[in-house]
Enzyme design. Structure first.
Site, PDB file in Angstrom:
ATOM      1  N   HIS A  77       2.377 -11.200   5.740  1.00 46.47           N
ATOM      2  CA  HIS A  77       1.592 -11.082   4.005  1.00 46.47           C
ATOM      3  C   HIS A  77       2.152  -9.998   3.313  1.00 46.47           C
ATOM      4  O   HIS A  77       2.111 -10.231   2.055  1.00 46.47           O
ATOM      5  CB  HIS A  77       0.128 -11.250   4.247  1.00 46.47           C
ATOM      6  CG  HIS A  77      -0.532 -10.077   4.336  1.00 46.47           C
ATOM      7  ND1 HIS A  77      -0.942  -9.510   5.545  1.00 46.47           N
ATOM      8  CD2 HIS A  77      -0.968  -8.946   3.279  1.00 46.47           C
ATOM      9  CE1 HIS A  77      -1.343  -8.299   5.240  1.00 46.47           C
ATOM     10  NE2 HIS A  77      -1.581  -7.959   4.070  1.00 46.47           N
ATOM     11  N   ASP A 123       0.791 -13.224  11.538  1.00 46.81           N
ATOM     12  CA  ASP A 123       1.141 -12.518  10.179  1.00 46.81           C
ATOM     13  C   ASP A 123       2.147 -10.987  10.875  1.00 46.81           C
ATOM     14  O   ASP A 123       1.751  -9.968  11.080  1.00 46.81           O
ATOM     15  CB  ASP A 123      -0.196 -11.830   9.737  1.00 46.81           C
ATOM     16  CG  ASP A 123       0.136 -11.272   8.527  1.00 46.81           C
ATOM     17  OD1 ASP A 123       1.020 -11.233   7.928  1.00 46.81           O
ATOM     18  OD2 ASP A 123      -1.099 -10.554   8.061  1.00 46.81           O
ATOM     19  N   GLN A 213      -7.203  -1.625   1.815  1.00 52.63           N
ATOM     20  CA  GLN A 213      -6.245  -2.086   1.222  1.00 52.63           C
ATOM     21  C   GLN A 213      -5.084  -1.135   1.246  1.00 52.63           C
ATOM     22  O   GLN A 213      -5.259   0.025   0.687  1.00 52.63           O
ATOM     23  CB  GLN A 213      -6.596  -2.655  -0.219  1.00 52.63           C
ATOM     24  CG  GLN A 213      -7.893  -3.498  -0.296  1.00 52.63           C
ATOM     25  CD  GLN A 213      -7.990  -4.266   0.533  1.00 52.63           C
ATOM     26  OE1 GLN A 213      -6.904  -5.043   1.061  1.00 52.63           O
ATOM     27  NE2 GLN A 213      -9.263  -4.638   1.101  1.00 52.63           N
ATOM     28  N   GLY A 214      -3.853  -1.560   1.276  1.00 50.35           N
ATOM     29  CA  GLY A 214      -2.729  -0.601   1.159  1.00 50.35           C
ATOM     30  C   GLY A 214      -2.210  -0.305   2.656  1.00 50.35           C
ATOM     31  O   GLY A 214      -0.953   0.093   2.998  1.00 50.35           O
ATOM     32  N   ASP A 215      -3.071  -0.450   3.590  1.00 51.63           N
ATOM     33  CA  ASP A 215      -2.859  -0.302   4.911  1.00 51.63           C
ATOM     34  C   ASP A 215      -2.213  -1.232   5.843  1.00 51.63           C
ATOM     35  O   ASP A 215      -1.507  -1.232   6.989  1.00 51.63           O
ATOM     36  CB  ASP A 215      -3.961   0.179   5.766  1.00 51.63           C
ATOM     37  CG  ASP A 215      -4.605   1.473   5.622  1.00 51.63           C
ATOM     38  OD1 ASP A 215      -4.033   2.630   5.125  1.00 51.63           O
ATOM     39  OD2 ASP A 215      -5.931   1.645   5.294  1.00 51.63           O
ATOM     40  N   SER A 216      -2.175  -2.497   5.019  1.00 50.16           N
ATOM     41  CA  SER A 216      -1.531  -3.746   5.746  1.00 50.16           C
ATOM     42  C   SER A 216      -0.136  -3.469   6.089  1.00 50.16           C
ATOM     43  O   SER A 216       0.764  -2.754   5.494  1.00 50.16           O
ATOM     44  CB  SER A 216      -1.499  -4.728   4.658  1.00 50.16           C
ATOM     45  OG  SER A 216      -2.764  -5.570   4.717  1.00 50.16           O
TER      46      SER A 216
HETATM   47  N1  ARG Z   1      -5.131  -7.005   3.642  1.00 51.26           N
HETATM   48  C1  ARG Z   1      -5.000  -5.588   3.542  1.00 51.26           C
HETATM   49  C2  ARG Z   1      -3.639  -5.030   2.901  1.00 51.26           C
HETATM   50  O1  ARG Z   1      -2.997  -5.731   2.479  1.00 51.26           O
HETATM   51  C3  ARG Z   1      -5.521  -4.893   4.797  1.00 51.26           C
HETATM   52  C4  ARG Z   1      -7.022  -5.061   4.855  1.00 51.26           C
HETATM   53  C5  ARG Z   1      -7.680  -4.586   5.924  1.00 51.26           C
HETATM   54  N2  ARG Z   1      -8.867  -4.723   5.885  1.00 51.26           N
HETATM   55  C6  ARG Z   1      -9.924  -4.372   6.956  1.00 51.26           C
HETATM   56  N3  ARG Z   1     -11.170  -4.634   6.733  1.00 51.26           N
HETATM   57  N4  ARG Z   1      -9.593  -3.892   8.037  1.00 51.26           N
HETATM   58  O2  ARG Z   1      -3.502  -3.940   2.845  1.00 51.26           O
END
Ligand code: ARG
Length: 261
Positions: A77, A123, A213-216
């Site tokens: 993603h 993913d 967000q940003g850790d993905s």
């Molecule tokens: N989708 C998020 C990203 O793009 C990561 C989210 C992780 N969320 C969580 N609750 N662990 O950075």
């Protein structure tokens, strides 16, 4: 969908985080801003395989893990809609505003061909670097290492992501540990969005520590070995909603085929 958000560019990251919170019955924001969410600062000296993934202007939008000198595992993603020219991988740089380390262009983006949406699983992506990284890569789980996902096992998360659900990114790399959550429990949290073959959950029942967000795309390490990829979650660090990670053992052979290609 349970507040799944993406972070493909720096600006949409902020919008995505805001959209996620709007979809969520947000708990009162009582917690002090914390790392990843809950955790401590660390360095790429301690975790040399942790990579920043940035756009061509150097804005970090995802994490990744070096698994060979010129191969980086990240989330599909993170890479959906990206082209090789628009992505850089930065190694050996603890701070987002640093200028040290090694910056590489990307010569190939492999996205798991089955990937459609993080909530459907699959993913995982592998980047081939134009410049080899002079850092020690991480080992990753083999397809038979399913035991690492036993409930209660301690896992380590790392990234530069937001330090609270609506917060801002951390300039310094952060890390925390979280327990692996039983599949049955994760299914109770997320229903049919939890695809057991493709995902593993990690976090405390009471929340408080999580990726955000940003850790993905960044690593979930178990026993020091890459076992998961930060993928999605309902909000961040909310009680009853653990973080959801790509169950890498399921995709290990696919990753190996890319690493050796
Ligand atoms: N989708 C998020 C990203 O793009 C990561 C989210 C992780 N969320 C969580 N609750 N662990 O950075």
């Amino acid at each position: 969908m349970f507040g799944l958000t993406r972070a493909r560019t720096a600006a949409p990251l902020v919008a995505a985080a805001a959209a996620a919170s709007a979809l969520t019955a947000a708990p009162p924001a009582v917690a002090a801003p914390q790392p990843i969410v809950g955790g401590t600062t660390t360095t790429t000296t301690d975790y040399p395989f942790v990579m920043q993934i940035t756009d061509a202007s150097g804005n970090q939008f995802c994490g990744g893990t070096l698994v060979a000198a010129d191969k980086v595992v990240t989330a599909a993603h993170c890479m959906a809609g990206e082209s090789t020219g628009g992505v850089r991988v930065v190694g050996g740089r603890t701070y987002l505003d640093g200028t040290n380390g090694t910056v590489s262009k990307v010569s190939k983006i492999w996205i798991n061909p089955d990937y459609t949406d993080a909530a459907n699983g699959d993913d995982v992506a592998v980047l081939t670097l134009s410049t080899s990284m002079p850092y020690t890569p991480a080992a990753y789980v083999s397809s038979s290492q399913t035991d690492v996902y036993a409930a209660g096992t301690t896992a380590r998360i790392l990234g530069w992501g937001t330090t609270s659900e609506n917060g801002s990114s951390s300039n310094q790399l952060r890390t925390a540990t979280v327990p692996v959550v039983a599949d049955s429990s994760c299914k109770s949290s997320y229903g049919s969005d939890f695809v057991q073959t493709d995902m593993v959950c990690a976090g405390y029942t009471s929340g408080g520590v999580d990726t955000c967000q940003g850790d993905s795309g960044g690593p979930l390490l178990i026993g020091g070995v890459l076992a998961g990829i930060t993928s999605w979650g309902e909000g961040c660090a909310e009680a009853g909603y653990p973080g959801v990670y790509t169950r890498l053992a399921t995709f290990s052979d696919l990753v190996t085929a890319q690493v050796h290609s």
